[in-house]
Design a protein around this motif. Structure first.
Motif, PDB file in Angstrom:
ATOM      1  N   TRP A 219       0.823  -1.204   0.000  1.00  0.00           N
ATOM      2  CA  TRP A 219       0.000   0.000   0.000  1.00  0.00           C
ATOM      3  C   TRP A 219       0.858   1.256   0.000  1.00  0.00           C
ATOM      4  N   PHE A 220       1.870   1.274   0.842  1.00  0.00           N
ATOM      5  CA  PHE A 220       2.747   2.441   0.918  1.00  0.00           C
ATOM      6  C   PHE A 220       4.090   2.095   0.306  1.00  0.00           C
ATOM      7  N   VAL A 333       1.340   5.916  -2.870  1.00  0.00           N
ATOM      8  CA  VAL A 333       0.386   4.839  -2.597  1.00  0.00           C
ATOM      9  C   VAL A 333       0.581   3.759  -3.655  1.00  0.00           C
ATOM     10  N   LYS A 335      -0.431   0.614  -4.229  1.00  0.00           N
ATOM     11  CA  LYS A 335      -1.527  -0.134  -4.860  1.00  0.00           C
ATOM     12  C   LYS A 335      -2.346   0.743  -5.805  1.00  0.00           C
ATOM     13  N   LEU A 336      -2.594   1.992  -5.423  1.00  0.00           N
ATOM     14  CA  LEU A 336      -3.354   2.879  -6.291  1.00  0.00           C
ATOM     15  C   LEU A 336      -2.580   3.173  -7.578  1.00  0.00           C
TER      16      LEU A 336
END
Length: 428
Positions: A219-220, A333, A335-336
């Motif tokens: 995620w990060f 971010v 995953k984004l």
């Protein structure tokens, strides 16, 4: 009221330059811009061998710097430039990013030098050098010169024609047109975003979207920053990098002028005079210098975002700032960022058919609105030369230096406008 007065409002705008969108709709309008430019933004670092997340980060901060330097008066988005791909790839194999960084910073410095000269010399020459007969065809070229790229994205799976891809592109195109024509209010304003979402859903259903990278990415994730004296030691001056990058800055300047022309037409302003060409060039150059200091590729203004504004008539600088903030945050971010990278080529291609076509149509509008007479041989010669050289990409190449078709077309158009008589001898 003077169109350059800050209190002037463009009657054609849904949201004009200084108008804030409602809080609930603001993120969607900004995301629409982000998705429209995302494919091109991440493609440059992928081709060069850089981390796409750093390109997102540097585009976001670069755009904010440009807006600050231009006093918040120009809704322009800045991101990765394609013009420097060839020398960047060569340098990554020899000097590594240290060489690319010096070239990128050199590009920014060239912009700042030219901006300083323009600041002292003024910009009155622009009206003489760039009348409607020159500006209109150049704007048409800006839209149509990248039509081949849109078509390739729509048709090709790798190097092979794929009917499934083309079907997705046409579906994305048609639903976007339908949304734009038949929806009202806010939903009409985000027709491009809705088209991308529908195209993406169809792509998932047809099995051409791979989510494996999204699943494996945390995620990060910090962007792959490249700071001088921290990530690498710039032990020498890479003159080959500077000399291969710096001349290309004049190519991207020509494209920059074209983008400002389109924005002038769309917003009913004259950005060459207010805030001034020197500020727009300084903003562009500063963005590139910043990118070179953090690990990104050279930066330039983006036609995709101009296409979005041409479609929805939302020229708000605040929407562009929102897109820049999202780009900066998405760089962290994982995953984004990975999810957006899964948007397939045919979806981008289908949307590009509209975005690039609308830009070209804006050039036609310039010619129509200014009642350019094509019965006059002078006008016919200027437009013909610009259109064929620019759309055909008849580039000038001397050694490793390459001046794009748009640049050659722009120079030829300006020269013909300055030297040709008002009437041909046969017309007297």
């Amino acid at each position: 009221m003077d169109a350059n007065d800050k209190n002037y409002r463009n009657p054609e705008a849904v949201l004009d330059l200084y108008e804030k969108p409602p809080l609930l709709t603001w993120p969607l309008l900004s995301l629409q811009h982000l998705f429209s430019m995302f494919g091109a933004t991440v493609l440059v670092p992928l081709l060069v061998g850089l981390d796409p997340s750093i390109a997102l980060f540097s585009s976001g901060i670069g755009t904010i710097l440009h807006i600050l330097i231009t006093k918040g008066r120009i809704p322009a988005y800045m991101s990765s430039s394609f013009s420097f791909i060839v020398p960047s790839i060569a340098l990554m194999k020899t000097a590594g990013y240290a060489g690319v960084a010096q070239g990128t910073i050199a590009v920014g410095l060239v912009y700042l030098i030219v901006a300083t000269i323009v600041g002292f010399a003024g910009s009155d020459w622009i009206d003489r050098a760039l009348p409607p007969i020159v500006v209109g065809p150049i704007v048409i070229v800006i839209g149509l010169s990248v039509a081949g790229s849109a078509a390739d994205n729509a048709m090709l799976n790798g190097t092979h024609y794929d009917l499934k891809y083309f079907g997705i592109a046409i579906f994305t195109l048609l639903v976007t047109v339908l949304f734009n024509m038949y929806l009202k209010g806010f939903w009409s304003n985000i027709a491009i975003l809705l088209g991308i979402i529908c195209g993406y859903v169809l792509s998932v259903m047809l099995g051409i979207v791979d989510f494996s990278k999204v699943i494996s990415t945390p995620w990060f994730k910090l962007p792959a920053f490249e700071f001088p004296y921290v990530s690498y030691q710039p032990k020498q001056i890479y003159w080959d990098a500077i000399l291969s990058f710096a001349p290309i800055a004049f190519v991207t300047m020509a494209e920059h002028l074209g983008h400002i022309m389109v924005l002038d037409e769309l917003t009913h302003r004259n950005f060459f005079k207010n805030p001034g060409l020197h500020r727009t060039l300084a903003g562009d150059g500063t963005a590139s210098i910043f990118a070179g200091l953090v690990g990104g590729p050279p930066i330039t203004s983006y036609g995709e975002n101009i296409g979005v504004m041409a479609v929805n008539k939302i020229f708000s600088v605040y929407v562009i700032i929102g897109a820049a903030v999202f780009a900066t945050l998405f760089g962290f971010v994982g995953k984004l960022s990975a999810l957006i990278q899964t948007i397939p080529g045919p979806v981008i291609g289908g949307i590009s058919f509209i975005l690039f076509g609308v830009i070209a149509s804006s050039g036609l509008r310039i010619l129509v609105d200014n009642k350019v007479d094509f019965n006059r041989k002078r006008n016919l010669m200027i437009a013909s030369v610009i259109l064929v050289i620019g759309i055909g990409n008849a580039y000038l190449k001397i050694g490793t230096f390459q001046f794009t078709g748009i640049g050659v077309a722009t120079v030829m158009g300006i020269l013909l406008n300055l030297i040709l008589p008002r009437e041909a001898l046969s017309e007297e």
